[in-house]
Design a protein around this motif. Structure first.
Motif, PDB file in Angstrom:
ATOM      1  N   VAL A   1       0.829  -1.180  -0.148  1.00  0.00           N
ATOM      2  CA  VAL A   1      -0.065   0.006   0.037  1.00  0.00           C
ATOM      3  C   VAL A   1       0.764   1.195   0.010  1.00  0.00           C
ATOM      4  O   VAL A   1       0.518   2.062  -0.729  1.00  0.00           O
ATOM      5  CB  VAL A   1      -0.912   0.063   1.351  1.00  0.00           C
ATOM      6  CG1 VAL A   1      -1.817   1.173   1.171  1.00  0.00           C
ATOM      7  CG2 VAL A   1      -1.690  -1.248   1.309  1.00  0.00           C
ATOM      8  N   LYS A   2       2.039   1.168   1.048  1.00  0.00           N
ATOM      9  CA  LYS A   2       2.812   2.636   0.847  1.00  0.00           C
ATOM     10  C   LYS A   2       3.158   2.831  -0.483  1.00  0.00           C
ATOM     11  O   LYS A   2       3.473   3.831  -0.966  1.00  0.00           O
ATOM     12  CB  LYS A   2       3.921   2.095   2.008  1.00  0.00           C
ATOM     13  CG  LYS A   2       4.805   3.312   2.124  1.00  0.00           C
ATOM     14  CD  LYS A   2       5.794   2.876   3.402  1.00  0.00           C
ATOM     15  CE  LYS A   2       6.840   4.097   3.466  1.00  0.00           C
ATOM     16  NZ  LYS A   2       7.673   4.423   2.816  1.00  0.00           N
ATOM     17  N   GLU A   3       3.935   1.788  -1.055  1.00  0.00           N
ATOM     18  CA  GLU A   3       4.705   2.145  -2.330  1.00  0.00           C
ATOM     19  C   GLU A   3       4.039   2.559  -3.170  1.00  0.00           C
ATOM     20  O   GLU A   3       3.993   3.384  -4.233  1.00  0.00           O
ATOM     21  CB  GLU A   3       5.192   0.543  -2.667  1.00  0.00           C
ATOM     22  CG  GLU A   3       6.496   0.364  -1.959  1.00  0.00           C
ATOM     23  CD  GLU A   3       7.650   1.408  -2.070  1.00  0.00           C
ATOM     24  OE1 GLU A   3       7.940   2.136  -2.822  1.00  0.00           O
ATOM     25  OE2 GLU A   3       8.492   1.362  -0.938  1.00  0.00           O
TER      26      GLU A   3
ATOM     27  N   ASN B   1      21.269  13.025  -4.990  1.00  0.00           N
ATOM     28  CA  ASN B   1      21.621  14.031  -4.196  1.00  0.00           C
ATOM     29  C   ASN B   1      20.629  15.132  -4.160  1.00  0.00           C
ATOM     30  O   ASN B   1      20.656  15.874  -3.053  1.00  0.00           O
ATOM     31  CB  ASN B   1      23.226  14.864  -4.375  1.00  0.00           C
ATOM     32  CG  ASN B   1      24.180  13.899  -4.585  1.00  0.00           C
ATOM     33  OD1 ASN B   1      24.107  12.796  -3.731  1.00  0.00           O
ATOM     34  ND2 ASN B   1      24.924  14.349  -5.516  1.00  0.00           N
ATOM     35  N   GLU B   2      19.452  14.872  -4.818  1.00  0.00           N
ATOM     36  CA  GLU B   2      18.757  15.947  -4.620  1.00  0.00           C
ATOM     37  C   GLU B   2      17.323  15.495  -5.109  1.00  0.00           C
ATOM     38  O   GLU B   2      16.653  16.006  -5.998  1.00  0.00           O
ATOM     39  CB  GLU B   2      19.179  17.019  -5.786  1.00  0.00           C
ATOM     40  CG  GLU B   2      18.490  18.578  -5.678  1.00  0.00           C
ATOM     41  CD  GLU B   2      18.983  19.296  -6.632  1.00  0.00           C
ATOM     42  OE1 GLU B   2      18.468  20.389  -6.959  1.00  0.00           O
ATOM     43  OE2 GLU B   2      20.032  18.672  -7.303  1.00  0.00           O
ATOM     44  N   ILE B   3      16.716  14.588  -4.237  1.00  0.00           N
ATOM     45  CA  ILE B   3      15.523  13.980  -4.585  1.00  0.00           C
ATOM     46  C   ILE B   3      14.143  14.879  -4.119  1.00  0.00           C
ATOM     47  O   ILE B   3      14.315  15.004  -2.753  1.00  0.00           O
ATOM     48  CB  ILE B   3      15.428  12.588  -4.073  1.00  0.00           C
ATOM     49  CG1 ILE B   3      16.528  11.859  -4.818  1.00  0.00           C
ATOM     50  CG2 ILE B   3      14.220  11.861  -3.923  1.00  0.00           C
ATOM     51  CD1 ILE B   3      16.821  10.265  -4.464  1.00  0.00           C
ATOM     52  N   SER B   4      13.232  14.847  -4.813  1.00  0.00           N
ATOM     53  CA  SER B   4      11.926  15.649  -4.404  1.00  0.00           C
ATOM     54  C   SER B   4      10.869  14.717  -4.480  1.00  0.00           C
ATOM     55  O   SER B   4       9.842  14.787  -4.091  1.00  0.00           O
ATOM     56  CB  SER B   4      11.739  16.732  -5.189  1.00  0.00           C
ATOM     57  OG  SER B   4      11.768  16.655  -6.667  1.00  0.00           O
ATOM     58  N   THR B   5      11.109  13.611  -5.037  1.00  0.00           N
ATOM     59  CA  THR B   5       9.980  12.426  -5.012  1.00  0.00           C
ATOM     60  C   THR B   5      10.024  11.652  -3.881  1.00  0.00           C
ATOM     61  O   THR B   5      11.130  11.243  -3.524  1.00  0.00           O
ATOM     62  CB  THR B   5       9.815  11.831  -6.546  1.00  0.00           C
ATOM     63  OG1 THR B   5      11.375  11.208  -6.598  1.00  0.00           O
ATOM     64  CG2 THR B   5       9.506  12.817  -7.602  1.00  0.00           C
ATOM     65  N   LEU B   6       8.799  10.883  -3.595  1.00  0.00           N
ATOM     66  CA  LEU B   6       8.984   9.873  -2.625  1.00  0.00           C
ATOM     67  C   LEU B   6       9.676   8.527  -2.990  1.00  0.00           C
ATOM     68  O   LEU B   6      10.664   8.013  -2.356  1.00  0.00           O
ATOM     69  CB  LEU B   6       7.522   9.330  -2.220  1.00  0.00           C
ATOM     70  CG  LEU B   6       6.962  10.886  -1.411  1.00  0.00           C
ATOM     71  CD1 LEU B   6       5.310  10.238  -1.145  1.00  0.00           C
ATOM     72  CD2 LEU B   6       7.385  11.064  -0.092  1.00  0.00           C
ATOM     73  N   GLY B   7       9.417   8.229  -4.271  1.00  0.00           N
ATOM     74  CA  GLY B   7       9.944   6.894  -5.051  1.00  0.00           C
ATOM     75  C   GLY B   7      11.246   7.414  -5.920  1.00  0.00           C
ATOM     76  O   GLY B   7      11.472   8.840  -6.091  1.00  0.00           O
TER      77      GLY B   7
END
Ligand code: ADP
Ligand code: MG
Length: 581
Positions: free
Chosen positions: A28-30, A90-96
């Motif tokens: 569910v989380k993914e 180094n610069e992640i703005s998404t959850l996955g």
């Protein structure tokens, strides 16, 4: 337009491997995180279970959707649209970002995916996959967005199926996870149904309190106080429990997000509790709903298999930001008035085992030996413990000193107070230093030569301003030699080389170069070094002066580091301990 590609080997090797689908709740989380990443504004979750296990998970969103080709690629291992090369980590703005969830879920279940790309072809694509094998692909009519239905979970991995927890446990994980996602994405409307009945709903209003009401009911907001502050480019906002309201015995109601990613962090929990200081009964936890915003470069999200923990490059600043934000929120509301009447009721739980040993208590008339008392007296006078100006502040009455470290006193209500003399003095001195910022230190009659290391010597020219604001004036004297011309307060310690080395180290170690924060640490160090320690005999007049000065400070109940200066054993508590009630 195709946006999905298979990552190159190097990038793959930079991604920590992890079991993303150990249980139904993690599926569910993914899936919900994918819907969030697809910029959905509405996400609907449907869960069904029989008496043994979760049987069906269905997630529907109105997000970006996928093209037919992308929809197939999405199920390949390490296929993602969210990063291209390892630098992007180094610069992640998404959850996955790992591109492994859909592949992993598909491998252990039967999936039906229906998706229509936003603004693209008129038809949606429908793909059925069993255990990773594509069973069918067709075009259908459907609204924009994506629906994923997962059934027969772990049907081909009996071992994992056997290790699934009971349905209620799985459900509680799912609720908790969706609540946390809703809190960190207040603009998205979430609906969670179980066996066809609505269990949780948010409206995407963007308001934290609306989401909290969805989880705990609308009356809970009365027990909360707003937090909003920033420090060194780290913004902290949200809510914490009002002192005096129901506290918890563990951190179960800590909801933290960093850049909209919900995380678990012991150090941030610690910082929240430090911010409460003495307003928190010992061993208890407030509820906290806090969002932290920080430059993406300062957070490493790729350190935990399910991305639950993150690493901060400026952890200490983050903790300071959280601690200060909570502290300031609690002090805005004149909480200290409430503290006197409410908080001690709870706080005395610390003193449940309080035993007063008469042999350890000095009588009020006791005076320490003359020589030692002169030295202490000079130290006290130089560090703010002088006869105070007339004030209206109530000052507790000194009873005795215990173990040359704690001051016993009683207040007007007959409550017994125990004061840590060092912490109390630190608070007084810190406030005094704060007042004197920028006013220059006290000039030494004999300037002090100081030998610095090469590294220190190279760093010092850049920090002369901050040091001068704190009251330290240093001048170069050839090579790595310097001269100290003035110190904040002329004391036996503040001009000592060890303390100056320590203060220089404080400044060097702060990469943020946030001037205020650095200055504050310098002052805290100076305050700590200048004041009386434990194991210092004080006479009753000196203790009285110390308490007067303490009560005249802005925050008498905590030292500058956030530790308590005093603990109260209320009259009511004494009565109940002696079974008088
Ligand atoms: P990751 O989220 O790490 O990229 P996933 O395996 O979870 O990897 O998803 C693979 C890709 O499938 C994503 O990068 C995204 O492009 C696409 N995708 C998955 N779910 C959705 C969705 N609900 N809406 C739109 N695209 C999606
Ligand atoms: Mg994903």
């Amino acid at each position: 337009m195709n946006i999905i590609h298979v990552l190159d080997e190097e990038t793959i090797s930079h991604i920590a491997a992890g079991e993303v689908v150990e249980r139904a709740a993690s599926i569910v989380k993914e899936l919900v995180e994918n819907s969030v990443d697809a910029k959905s504004t509405s996400i609907k979750i449907d869960i069904s279970a029989d008496k043994n296990a979760v049987t069906k998970i269905s997630i529907n969103d109105n997000g970006a959707g996928m093209s037919a080709e992308d929809a197939l690629l999405a199920f390949r291992q390490h296929a993602t649209s969210k990063i291209i090369r390892h630098d992007d980590l180094n610069e992640i703005s998404t959850l996955g970002f790992r591109g492994e969830a859909l592949a992993s879920i598909a491998a252990v279940s039967k999936i039906t995916l229906t998706t229509k790309e936003r603004g693209a072809s008129p038809e949606a694509v429908k793909i059925v996959i069993h255990g990773g094998e594509i069973i069918s692909q067709s075009t259908v009519g459907a609204p924009e967005g994506t629906t994923i239905v997962v059934e027969d979970i772990f049907y081909n991995t009996p071992a994992r199926k056997k290790f699934q927890k009971k349905v209620p446990t799985e459900l509680s994980h799912i609720y908790d996870m969706v609540e946390r996602l809703a809190l960190s994405h207040k603009n998205i409307a979430f609906v969670l149904n179980y066996q066809g009945n609505e269990r949780f709903r948010t409206y995407g209003s963007g308001e934290t309190l609306d989401v909290i009401a969805g989880i705990f009911g609308s009356s809970f907001s009365k027990e909360l106080i707003a937090v909003s502050d920033s420090f060194s480019n780290i913004a902290v906002s949200g809510y914490v429990t009002k002192p005096g309201c129901r506290m918890k015995s563990s951190a179960t109601e800590f909801y933290l997000s960093v850049n909209s990613r919900q995380i678990v962090s012991r150090s941030i929990q610690w910082a929240v509790r430090e911010g409460f200081g003495t307003l928190l009964p010992v061993g208890m936890y407030p509820s906290a709903f806090l969002d932290i915003e920080i430059d993406a470069h300062d957070v490493d999200v790729n350190v935990h298999p399910t991305k639950k923990e993150v690493r901060f490059s400026r952890e200490r600043d983050v903790m300071t930001a959280v601690q200060n934000a909570v502290y300031n929120a609690l002090h805005d509301e004149d909480i200290f008035d409430a503290h006197k009447t409410e908080a001690p009721k709870e706080k005395i739980s610390t003193l449940d085992n309080f035993v007063c040993d008469p042999a350890a208590v000095y009588s009020p008339a006791y005076s320490p030996p003359l020589k030692q008392s002169r030295r202490t007296e000079i130290q006290l006078r130089r560090t703010g413990v002088v006869e105070p100006a007339e004030t209206d502040v109530y000052v507790p009455e000194v009873i005795a000193q215990i173990d040359e470290t704690y001051i016993l006193a009683k207040n007007e209500n007959g409550d017994l107070l125990i004061v840590d003399q060092h912490a109390a003095h630190e608070r007084i001195m810190y406030d005094l230093l704060l007042e004197r910022i920028g006013m220059g230190g006290q000039e030494l009659i004999v300037p002090l030569p100081l030998k610095l290391s090469r590294k220190e010597s190279a760093a010092v020219p850049d920090m002369l301003d901050i040091l001068a604001e704190a009251g330290y004036v240093l001048e170069p004297f050839g090579e790595d030699n310097w001269i100290v011309r003035s110190v904040p307060v002329i004391s036996s310690t503040l001009g000592s080389p060890e303390v100056i080395h320590e203060i220089i180290a404080q400044v060097m170690d702060d990469p943020s170069k946030d001037k205020e924060g650095v200055l504050d640490r310098v002052l805290k160090t100076a305050a700590c070094r200048a004041v009386v320690k434990g194991n210092t005999l004080l006479n009753s007049e000196q203790m009285n002066r110390l308490l007067r000065q303490l009560m005249a400070t802005k925050s008498p109940y905590t030292c500058p580091h956030g530790r308590p200066t005093l603990i109260a054993l209320t009259k009511a508590r004494l009565d109940s301990m002696f079974l008088r009630t």
